[in-house]
Design an enzyme around this catalytic site. Structure first.
Site, PDB file in Angstrom:
ATOM      1  N   HIS A 129       0.843  -1.190   0.000  1.00 52.48           N
ATOM      2  CA  HIS A 129       0.000   0.000   0.000  1.00 52.48           C
ATOM      3  C   HIS A 129       0.878   1.239   0.000  1.00 52.48           C
ATOM      4  CE1 HIS A 129      -3.401   2.503   2.013  1.00 52.48           C
ATOM      5  NE2 HIS A 129      -3.312   2.706   0.729  1.00 52.48           N
ATOM      6  N   ASP A 168     -12.392  -1.875  -0.042  1.00 53.07           N
ATOM      7  CA  ASP A 168     -11.779  -0.588   0.304  1.00 53.07           C
ATOM      8  C   ASP A 168     -10.927  -0.108  -0.871  1.00 53.07           C
ATOM      9  OD1 ASP A 168      -9.519  -2.199   0.436  1.00 53.07           O
ATOM     10  OD2 ASP A 168      -9.628  -2.383   2.612  1.00 53.07           O
ATOM     11  N   LYS A 191     -14.262   1.969   3.191  1.00 53.46           N
ATOM     12  CA  LYS A 191     -14.098   1.363   4.519  1.00 53.46           C
ATOM     13  C   LYS A 191     -13.397   2.345   5.442  1.00 53.46           C
ATOM     14  CE  LYS A 191     -10.955  -1.910   5.425  1.00 53.46           C
ATOM     15  NZ  LYS A 191     -10.312  -3.225   5.351  1.00 53.46           N
ATOM     16  N   ARG A 193     -11.748   2.034   9.235  1.00 54.67           N
ATOM     17  CA  ARG A 193     -11.499   1.097  10.339  1.00 54.67           C
ATOM     18  C   ARG A 193     -11.538   1.861  11.649  1.00 54.67           C
ATOM     19  NH1 ARG A 193     -10.071  -4.046  11.154  1.00 54.67           N
ATOM     20  NH2 ARG A 193      -9.706  -4.534   8.971  1.00 54.67           N
TER      21      ARG A 193
HETATM   22  C1  R5P Z   1      -6.729  -4.032   4.444  1.00 55.49           C
HETATM   23  O1  R5P Z   1      -5.824  -3.262   4.486  1.00 55.49           O
HETATM   24  C2  R5P Z   1      -6.650  -5.389   3.856  1.00 55.49           C
HETATM   25  O2  R5P Z   1      -6.619  -5.363   2.476  1.00 55.49           O
HETATM   26  C3  R5P Z   1      -7.823  -6.212   4.330  1.00 55.49           C
HETATM   27  O3  R5P Z   1      -9.009  -5.579   3.909  1.00 55.49           O
HETATM   28  C4  R5P Z   1      -7.838  -6.311   5.817  1.00 55.49           C
HETATM   29  O4  R5P Z   1      -6.594  -6.758   6.271  1.00 55.49           O
HETATM   30  C5  R5P Z   1      -8.920  -7.253   6.302  1.00 55.49           C
HETATM   31  O5  R5P Z   1      -8.856  -7.265   7.685  1.00 55.49           O
HETATM   32  P1  R5P Z   1     -10.048  -7.805   8.570  1.00 55.49           P
HETATM   33  O6  R5P Z   1     -10.396  -9.179   8.106  1.00 55.49           O
HETATM   34  O7  R5P Z   1      -9.455  -7.799   9.957  1.00 55.49           O
HETATM   35  O8  R5P Z   1     -11.176  -6.842   8.449  1.00 55.49           O
END
Ligand code: R5P
Length: 391
Positions: A129, A168, A191, A193
């Site tokens: 990323h 996302d 998304k 978080r």
């Molecule tokens: C985000 O940066 C990744 O691409 C995934 O979306 C993320 O790691 C998913 O994490 P979780 O299952 O804890 O929501």
């Protein structure tokens, strides 16, 4: 002289596949655990002068890393000509920045640690990323296998009229590639978080895709909250239960059951880590990448390092990191902060009219499923490796 394949915990299937494909010399790795929890590795078979291939499943990496480093050190001590690491899942890459003052940038430390232990790495779809290419953090050559062609094949064969959805902004890189290969439209959700196991997801206007079947695609499933929230929103908006696809089935405890309960229909992953959801086999692409790597010249014996030296280096690397600190003023939860930047990026990237999304340019390496991260550094025998990862 044939290569030797050494298997670390949880990587038995892939190790066996590689032994067959490489017609490997008889050799094995045993890890003895003492009553106090310390471990001792032992290699049986003659690895002197051979290319040694370590095969590792690096989820839950805290307990797996030292045995891996000790195995590499032991192989080096026993005279291995080269040492490669096949780790289809590379952990720690999401901590690619100092989000809070004083925090470590695990992705860089981890990459440097591995770069001192092995001569090359083969992995599958690393989470890139804020770090754009593994060549930025590894000082040994890395071959990246892309699962996109296999995911696209899976979708084409099983899902009529699919609509690919990334949960996302950063998922655009693989969702759009897969959509292009599958000949399907794609769109991105937004998304935010809020914490390690709390996310907020919003849908774009998907009206143009009525009648299509939603296919959620992510690189990693960890807590499962991203998938769960996306599933919930889709269902509430009247969409059928989505097919859920992921490359790396990390699955924190309870995550798999929670995603199923949320209504994934079905959830299918690549076998980069062993899990009951494995339905897409990346082993042959990984084996092809390993065969490519074994053509490299041997690295000299002068880089032999003992295990204690590596531990010291972790500390030194952390202290010597040149990553700029980017202090944050808020005190939001750790992972929430990590992804807030992603949200800002997403705000720019999200198109409410997803029908106007352009298909990405797919390069030859991606179509073949393999690309090579060019790296530099004094220990890299392939410093001039030609092609950077494009996915
Ligand atoms: C985000 O940066 C990744 O691409 C995934 O979306 C993320 O790691 C998913 O994490 P979780 O299952 O804890 O929501």
């Amino acid at each position: 002289m044939s290569a030797a394949v050494l298997c670390l915990p949880d990587a038995e299937r892939l190790a066996e596949r590689l032994r067959q494909r490489l017609d490997a010399a008889p050799a094995s790795l045993a890890i003895h655990r003492f009553p106090d929890g310390e471990r001792c590795v032992r290699i049986t078979g003659d690895v002197a002068g051979r290319a040694v291939v370590l095969v590792a499943a690096l989820d839950r990496p805290e307990e797996k890393l030292l045995p891996l480093l000790f195995a590499a050190a032991t192989a080096r001590d026993l005279g291995a000509a080269t040492i490669g690491l096949v780790a289809p899942y590379l952990p720690y890459l999401r901590q690619d920045r100092r989000f809070h003052p004083g925090e470590g940038v695990s992705a860089r430390y981890f990459a440097r640690l591995l770069s001192r232990a092995v001569d090359w790495v083969v992995t599958v779809d690393p989470h890139l990323h804020r770090i754009g290419d593994l060549g930025e953090i590894f000082t040994v050559p890395v071959t990246v296998v892309h699962a996109a062609p296999l995911l696209a094949d899976w979708i084409r064969a099983r899902v009529p009229r699919p609509l690919l959805l990334g949960p996302d902004a950063e998922s655009a890189q693989w969702v759009e590639a897969i959509a292009s290969l599958a000949g399907a439209p794609s769109a991105l959700l937004a998304k935010r978080r809020l914490g390690d196991a709390a996310v907020e997801v919003t849908l774009p206007d998907l009206g143009a895709y009525a009648g299509r079947h939603p296919v959620l695609v992510d690189d990693i499933v960890s807590s499962g909250r991203t998938m769960i929230e996306a599933i919930r929103l889709l269902r509430e908006s009247g969409w059928p239960a989505p097919v859920c696809l992921a490359v790396h089935p990390v699955f924190a405890p309870g995550a798999y059951g929670a995603i199923r309960a949320a209504g994934a229909e079905p959830i299918v992953t690549c076998n980069t880590l062993s899990h009951p959801t494995n339905g897409i086999d990346v082993d042959e692409l990984v084996a092809a990448a390993v065969l490519g790597r074994l053509d490299l010249p041997a690295r000299g014996a002068s880089v032999v390092q003992d295990a204690l030296g590596w531990i010291v280096q972790v500390v030194e690397l952390a202290a010597a990191s040149r990553v700029e600190e980017e202090p944050r003023e808020d005190a939001a939860q750790h992972q929430g902060d990590r992804e807030q930047e992603e949200d800002r990026v997403h705000a720019a990237a999200l198109r409410t009219d997803a029908s106007t999304r352009e298909a990405p340019q797919i390069t030859t390496p991606l179509e073949s499923g393999i690309s090579t991260a060019a790296t530099s550094g004094p220990t890299s025998p392939a410093a001039a490796a030609p092609t950077a990862s494009t996915l």
